[in-house]
Scaffold this active site. Structure first.
Site, PDB file in Angstrom:
ATOM      1  N   GLY A  80       0.989  -1.411  -0.371  1.00 49.39           N
ATOM      2  CA  GLY A  80      -0.132  -0.032   0.572  1.00 49.39           C
ATOM      3  C   GLY A  80       1.402   1.227   0.173  1.00 49.39           C
ATOM      4  O   GLY A  80       0.394   2.464   0.266  1.00 49.39           O
ATOM      5  N   THR A 112      -6.456   6.120  14.840  1.00 44.99           N
ATOM      6  CA  THR A 112      -7.210   6.962  14.310  1.00 44.99           C
ATOM      7  C   THR A 112      -7.652   7.677  12.787  1.00 44.99           C
ATOM      8  O   THR A 112      -6.390   7.239  12.124  1.00 44.99           O
ATOM      9  CB  THR A 112      -7.330   7.866  15.331  1.00 44.99           C
ATOM     10  OG1 THR A 112      -8.954   8.500  15.765  1.00 44.99           O
ATOM     11  CG2 THR A 112      -6.534   9.226  15.656  1.00 44.99           C
ATOM     12  N   TYR A 156     -14.957  -4.341   7.494  1.00 44.62           N
ATOM     13  CA  TYR A 156     -13.871  -3.907   7.155  1.00 44.62           C
ATOM     14  C   TYR A 156     -13.315  -4.242   8.762  1.00 44.62           C
ATOM     15  O   TYR A 156     -12.113  -4.790   8.374  1.00 44.62           O
ATOM     16  CB  TYR A 156     -14.535  -2.026   6.646  1.00 44.62           C
ATOM     17  CG  TYR A 156     -12.840  -1.745   7.047  1.00 44.62           C
ATOM     18  CD1 TYR A 156     -11.938  -2.173   5.979  1.00 44.62           C
ATOM     19  CD2 TYR A 156     -12.777  -0.459   7.641  1.00 44.62           C
ATOM     20  CE1 TYR A 156     -10.133  -1.454   6.237  1.00 44.62           C
ATOM     21  CE2 TYR A 156     -11.041   0.431   8.050  1.00 44.62           C
ATOM     22  CZ  TYR A 156     -10.403  -0.004   6.987  1.00 44.62           C
ATOM     23  OH  TYR A 156      -8.508   0.216   7.357  1.00 44.62           O
ATOM     24  N   TRP A 211     -24.315  14.813   6.317  1.00 43.41           N
ATOM     25  CA  TRP A 211     -25.500  13.379   6.722  1.00 43.41           C
ATOM     26  C   TRP A 211     -25.118  13.922   8.015  1.00 43.41           C
ATOM     27  O   TRP A 211     -24.262  14.217   9.348  1.00 43.41           O
ATOM     28  CB  TRP A 211     -24.585  12.265   6.516  1.00 43.41           C
ATOM     29  CG  TRP A 211     -24.683  12.013   4.995  1.00 43.41           C
ATOM     30  CD1 TRP A 211     -24.665  13.122   3.975  1.00 43.41           C
ATOM     31  CD2 TRP A 211     -24.022  11.497   4.698  1.00 43.41           C
ATOM     32  NE1 TRP A 211     -25.402  12.165   2.789  1.00 43.41           N
ATOM     33  CE2 TRP A 211     -24.779  10.920   3.260  1.00 43.41           C
ATOM     34  CE3 TRP A 211     -23.867   9.397   4.712  1.00 43.41           C
ATOM     35  CZ2 TRP A 211     -24.615   9.704   2.299  1.00 43.41           C
ATOM     36  CZ3 TRP A 211     -23.876   8.432   4.395  1.00 43.41           C
ATOM     37  CH2 TRP A 211     -23.908   8.077   2.364  1.00 43.41           C
ATOM     38  N   ARG A 220     -15.659  12.789  16.739  1.00 42.12           N
ATOM     39  CA  ARG A 220     -14.139  11.193  16.058  1.00 42.12           C
ATOM     40  C   ARG A 220     -13.000  12.201  16.771  1.00 42.12           C
ATOM     41  O   ARG A 220     -13.473  13.531  16.628  1.00 42.12           O
ATOM     42  CB  ARG A 220     -14.118  11.827  14.404  1.00 42.12           C
ATOM     43  CG  ARG A 220     -15.387  11.627  13.771  1.00 42.12           C
ATOM     44  CD  ARG A 220     -15.243   9.891  14.549  1.00 42.12           C
ATOM     45  NE  ARG A 220     -17.279   9.456  12.955  1.00 42.12           N
ATOM     46  CZ  ARG A 220     -17.576   8.590  13.736  1.00 42.12           C
ATOM     47  NH1 ARG A 220     -17.529   9.146  15.218  1.00 42.12           N
ATOM     48  NH2 ARG A 220     -19.129   8.553  13.103  1.00 42.12           N
ATOM     49  N   GLY A 280       0.773   5.223   2.841  1.00 38.90           N
ATOM     50  CA  GLY A 280       1.696   4.818   2.675  1.00 38.90           C
ATOM     51  C   GLY A 280       3.003   5.591   2.042  1.00 38.90           C
ATOM     52  O   GLY A 280       3.723   5.499   2.085  1.00 38.90           O
ATOM     53  N   HIS A 298     -13.612   9.735   3.048  1.00 43.93           N
ATOM     54  CA  HIS A 298     -14.323  10.401   5.059  1.00 43.93           C
ATOM     55  C   HIS A 298     -14.294  11.487   5.159  1.00 43.93           C
ATOM     56  O   HIS A 298     -14.416  12.420   4.121  1.00 43.93           O
ATOM     57  CB  HIS A 298     -13.244   9.871   5.259  1.00 43.93           C
ATOM     58  CG  HIS A 298     -12.316   8.469   5.434  1.00 43.93           C
ATOM     59  ND1 HIS A 298     -11.755   7.716   4.448  1.00 43.93           N
ATOM     60  CD2 HIS A 298     -12.623   7.458   5.968  1.00 43.93           C
ATOM     61  CE1 HIS A 298     -11.795   6.289   4.757  1.00 43.93           C
ATOM     62  NE2 HIS A 298     -12.284   5.838   5.161  1.00 43.93           N
ATOM     63  N   LEU A 308      -7.042   8.830   9.930  1.00 45.07           N
ATOM     64  CA  LEU A 308      -6.041  10.717   9.178  1.00 45.07           C
ATOM     65  C   LEU A 308      -7.187  10.908   8.319  1.00 45.07           C
ATOM     66  O   LEU A 308      -7.801  10.881   7.935  1.00 45.07           O
ATOM     67  CB  LEU A 308      -5.405   8.827   8.405  1.00 45.07           C
ATOM     68  CG  LEU A 308      -5.339   7.964   9.345  1.00 45.07           C
ATOM     69  CD1 LEU A 308      -3.954   7.269   8.295  1.00 45.07           C
ATOM     70  CD2 LEU A 308      -4.060   8.469  10.557  1.00 45.07           C
TER      71      LEU A 308
END
Length: 325
Positions: free
Chosen positions: A14, A168, A140, A206, A213, A20, A183, A170
C-alpha cells in the site's frame, strides 16, 4: 530517524496510497538499502501466489502492511462484502508469507473501526473485544481485527515477530476527495469549496452533528508506525491517536472557516452518524515507543485545504483506495 533503518530492506504494501506515501517520504530520510512500495497493479495481495512472489522478489527485513480497501460510510454500505473479503485476504496472505519467509519484523496497520460501537471514551486497547463494531463499518473492522488474532496465534505457535497498530481517523495532504470513498474531512472540505465556488448559500451534511471523532495527521501517523517498527516487539495492539476528540458539528464549523464558506449548514438526520464517539487512549504508544502526535489540528486542516486546492483533479479522481483510513 535513527540508524536502525540503515542497511535494511523494507517492503511497504500500500506504499502508493495516502498513508503509504507519507511513510515512504519519512523512511526515505533514513536511507534503507531497499525501500519497495509496489502498487496493486504489480501484485494482487488477495492472491496467495502473488503475495508469495512479492516476498520472494523483495526479500525484506521489515514489512509494513498498509494495503487495504477502504472508504467512508457510503462505500461501507454499498460494498461491505468486497471490503470484508479483500481486507481479510490481503492481511492473511501477507502475514502468512512473512511467517514462511522468516521476515524479521512485520508491522500490520489495523483500524479504529474494529472497536465496539459503544466503547468507553477514550478507547483503550483492552476494550477491543467488548462488543460488536458499528454496523456501517463492521465488515471492514472485523476483517482487520482478524489479522490481530492471526499475528497473536502465529507468535504463540511459531514465534513470528508481528505487531498490530490502530490509527484513528487519518487526514492530511494526499487524502481522497472523490465523493464515493472520501472520509469526513475531505468530504466536508469538498462540499464547502464547491459551495463557495458556485455561490451557494447552504450545504447538506449527513447525520445530526452529535457524533464525535478524533483525527490524526497523516505525517504523524507515519512517524508512529516507524517508531513502532523500530522499538516495539510486543503482542498487544497499540492505538495511534492525537488525544483530541471533536464533535462533528464543531468539525464542520472549523472546515467552513478554513474554506471561507459562510452559508447555512443543513443536517440530514435520515443519514447515519456512524459510531457515536471516537477518541483513543494514546498512552500505550507513548510508553512503549515514545510516540506523541505533534501537528495541531487547525494547522493540519489548513495544510490539507491548501493541498486540495493545488491538486483538485488528482484528489477527486480516486476510487476505492489501497491505504488504511
Amino acid at each position: 530517524m535513527s540508524g536502525f533503518w540503515e542497511g535494511k530492506r523494507v517492503l511497504i504494501t500500500g506504499g502508493t496510497g495516502f498513508l503509504g506515501q507519507a511513510v515512504c517520504r519519512l523512511l526515505n530520510q533514513a536511507e534503507p538499502t531497499l525501500m519497495a512500495a509496489p502498487s496493486s497493479a504489480d501484485y494482487n495481495l488477495c492472491d496467495a501466489d502473488d503475495a508469495r512472489r512479492l516476498l520472494a522478489d523483495t526479500q525484506p527485513d521489515v514489512v509494513i502492511h498498509l494495503a487495504a480497501r477502504v472508504g467512508g460510510i457510503g462505500a461501507n454500505q454499498e460494498r461491505p462484502a468486497d471490503l470484508y473479503l479483500d481486507n481479510l485476504l490481503m492481511g492473511t496472505n501477507i502475514i502468512e508469507q512473512c511467517r514462511l519467509a522468516g521476515t524479521d519484523r512485520l508491522v500490520v496497520v489495523g483500524t479504529i473501526c474494529s472497536y465496539p460501537k459503544f466503547t468507553k471514551v477514550p478507547f483503550s486497547e483492552d476494550s477491543l473485544w467488548n462488543g460488536y463494531p458499528e454496523q456501517t463499518n463492521a465488515p471492514y473492522g472485523i476483517a482487520k481485527l482478524a489479522q490481530l488474532v492471526q499475528l497473536q496465534a502465529n507468535r504463540e505457535q511459531h514465534g513470528q515477530q508481528g505487531i498490530y497498530l490502530m490509527p484513528t481517523n487519518l487526514y492530511g495532504p494526499g487524502d481522497k476527495f472523490h465523493p464515493s470513498v472520501s472520509h469526513v474531512i475531505p468530504a466536508l472540505m469538498k462540499k464547502c469549496v464547491d459551495a463557495v465556488e458556485a455561490g451557494g448559500d447552504s450545504i447538506q451534511v449527513w447525520g445530526t452533528g452529535t457524533a464525535s471523532r478524533e483525527f490524526l495527521y497523516v505525517d504523524d501517523a507515519a512517524e508512529g508506525i516507524l517508531l513502532a517498527a523500530e522499538h516495539y516487539l510486543g503482542a498487544e495492539p497499540v492505538n495511534l491517536g492525537a488525544n483530541q476528540e471533536i464533535a462533528v458539528k464543531e468539525l464542520v464549523e472549523d472546515i467552513a472557516e478554513v474554506t471561507g464558506f459562510a452559508g447555512r449548514i443543513e443536517w440530514d438526520s435520515s443519514r447515519p452518524d456512524g459510531q457515536p464517539r471516537r477518541c483513543v487512549d494514546p498512552s500505550r504508544a507513548k510508553e512503549l515507543f515514545g510516540f506523541s502526535a505533534s501537528t495541531p489540528f487547525a494547522e493540519g486542516l489548513r495544510r490539507t485545504y491548501r493541498w486540495y486546492l493545488a491538486n483538485r483533479q488528482e484528489a477527486e479522481s480516486r476510487g476505492l483506495s489501497d491505504t488504511p483510513e
